[in-house]
Design a protein around this motif. Structure first.
Motif, PDB file in Angstrom:
ATOM      1  N   LEU A 198     -35.578 -20.368  25.169  1.00 41.89           N
ATOM      2  CA  LEU A 198     -36.546 -20.977  25.582  1.00 41.89           C
ATOM      3  C   LEU A 198     -37.951 -20.623  25.276  1.00 41.89           C
ATOM      4  O   LEU A 198     -38.835 -21.705  24.814  1.00 41.89           O
ATOM      5  N   GLY A 199     -38.196 -19.446  24.713  1.00 38.94           N
ATOM      6  CA  GLY A 199     -39.583 -18.973  24.278  1.00 38.94           C
ATOM      7  C   GLY A 199     -39.691 -19.270  22.814  1.00 38.94           C
ATOM      8  O   GLY A 199     -40.634 -19.967  22.635  1.00 38.94           O
ATOM      9  N   GLY A 200     -38.614 -19.413  22.157  1.00 41.01           N
ATOM     10  CA  GLY A 200     -38.833 -19.943  20.633  1.00 41.01           C
ATOM     11  C   GLY A 200     -38.935 -21.412  20.589  1.00 41.01           C
ATOM     12  O   GLY A 200     -39.660 -21.681  19.709  1.00 41.01           O
ATOM     13  N   VAL A 201     -38.468 -22.110  21.639  1.00 42.58           N
ATOM     14  CA  VAL A 201     -38.603 -23.563  21.501  1.00 42.58           C
ATOM     15  C   VAL A 201     -40.075 -23.859  21.921  1.00 42.58           C
ATOM     16  O   VAL A 201     -40.858 -24.787  21.232  1.00 42.58           O
ATOM     17  N   PRO A 212     -30.956 -16.663  16.686  1.00 48.20           N
ATOM     18  CA  PRO A 212     -30.860 -17.834  17.257  1.00 48.20           C
ATOM     19  C   PRO A 212     -32.076 -18.437  17.840  1.00 48.20           C
ATOM     20  O   PRO A 212     -32.346 -19.712  17.846  1.00 48.20           O
ATOM     21  N   ALA A 213     -32.731 -17.678  18.417  1.00 47.83           N
ATOM     22  CA  ALA A 213     -34.209 -18.110  19.060  1.00 47.83           C
ATOM     23  C   ALA A 213     -35.064 -18.727  17.943  1.00 47.83           C
ATOM     24  O   ALA A 213     -35.835 -19.605  18.136  1.00 47.83           O
ATOM     25  N   VAL A 214     -35.179 -18.015  16.858  1.00 49.45           N
ATOM     26  CA  VAL A 214     -36.006 -18.446  15.554  1.00 49.45           C
ATOM     27  C   VAL A 214     -35.407 -19.586  15.105  1.00 49.45           C
ATOM     28  O   VAL A 214     -36.264 -20.686  14.734  1.00 49.45           O
ATOM     29  N   THR A 215     -33.991 -19.952  14.958  1.00 45.18           N
ATOM     30  CA  THR A 215     -33.543 -21.051  14.428  1.00 45.18           C
ATOM     31  C   THR A 215     -33.768 -22.499  15.265  1.00 45.18           C
ATOM     32  O   THR A 215     -34.363 -23.462  14.750  1.00 45.18           O
ATOM     33  N   CYS A 216     -33.781 -22.059  16.449  1.00 47.01           N
ATOM     34  CA  CYS A 216     -34.077 -23.163  17.562  1.00 47.01           C
ATOM     35  C   CYS A 216     -35.399 -23.257  17.665  1.00 47.01           C
ATOM     36  O   CYS A 216     -35.803 -24.555  17.873  1.00 47.01           O
TER      37      CYS A 216
END
Length: 232
Positions: free
Chosen positions: A209-212, A61-65
């Protein structure tokens, strides 16, 4: 869309299989954190080549975001991807929960709490865990955005992504058990008891948050390629 969601399910299932198998069984029998780091990185490398051309190979999910923030993925499809990723991760954890019930009593095995992502108690405090999860996930998504840009050498993205994941797990396992991935954290927390479930919120907030952040920085660095390919 069905094939894309199936690819995300399968890819995340494989990633959590790597986490559970290596962390439950290999790590306490001499493999240590190196076994877990390489198992996770190699699982993503393999699945990026296997099904990345179908779904983009997010598995996280973090990659998707992050890819939404980078302008590389349509936000209207994000929730469906995230649901498929969480479902794939949970399915893998269920399989390994059943396997663990048959583990010989005399053996050396970890339990699901030991392989879950937590903070506080005898471990690192919330601030330290949050900071490392934000930083390593931002860097991981930045790697993904960069190596999938048209300027990058074609065909090598999964190798860079897989090795980056190994690197970030080697860095973060001693601090946070290395999440970078809310689907992975959710899968193991479901069988890790109250301590794991109580910490789970942080392992959604910090990696996303990190991904964004990583996606936004990648968009800025590769501004000429916004809207470029999302597939490794």
């Amino acid at each position: 869309m069905t094939k894309e969601l199936s690819a995300e399910f399968i890819g995340t299932f494989t990633l959590v299989t790597a986490v559970c198998g290596a962390a439950l069984f290999s790590a306490p029998n001499g493999g240590g954190l190196v076994a877990v780091a390489f198992a996770v990185g190699l699982s993503v490398l393999a699945m990026a080549y296997a099904v990345g051309s179908i779904s983009g190979g997010h598995f996280n999910p973090a990659v998707t975001c992050g890819l939404v923030a980078a302008g590389r993925f349509d936000s209207s499809r994000a929730i469906q991807y995230i649901v498929a990723q969480v479902a794939g991760g949970v399915a893998a954890a269920v399989v390994f929960y059943i396997i663990l019930q048959g583990a010989p009593a005399a053996g050396k095995w970890n339990d699901f709490l030991a392989i879950s992502n937590t903070y506080g108690g005898a471990g690192f405090p919330m601030l330290s865990v949050a900071l490392i999860e934000i930083v390593i996930t931002a860097l991981f998504v930045l790697v993904i955005v960069s190596v999938t840009s048209p300027a990058a050498p074609a065909g090598f993205a999964p190798i860079a992504i897989g090795l980056a994941l190994v690197l970030f797990h080697l860095v973060a396992i001693p601090v946070s058990n290395a999440s970078l991935n809310p689907a992975r954290s959710t899968a193991t927390a479901l069988f890790g008891g109250s301590a794991a479930l109580g910490s789970l919120w942080l392992f959604w907030v910090a990696p996303i948050l990190g991904g964004v952040i990583g996606g936004a920085v990648g968009k800025w660095l590769h501004a000429a390629y916004v809207g470029g390919p999302t597939n490794p």
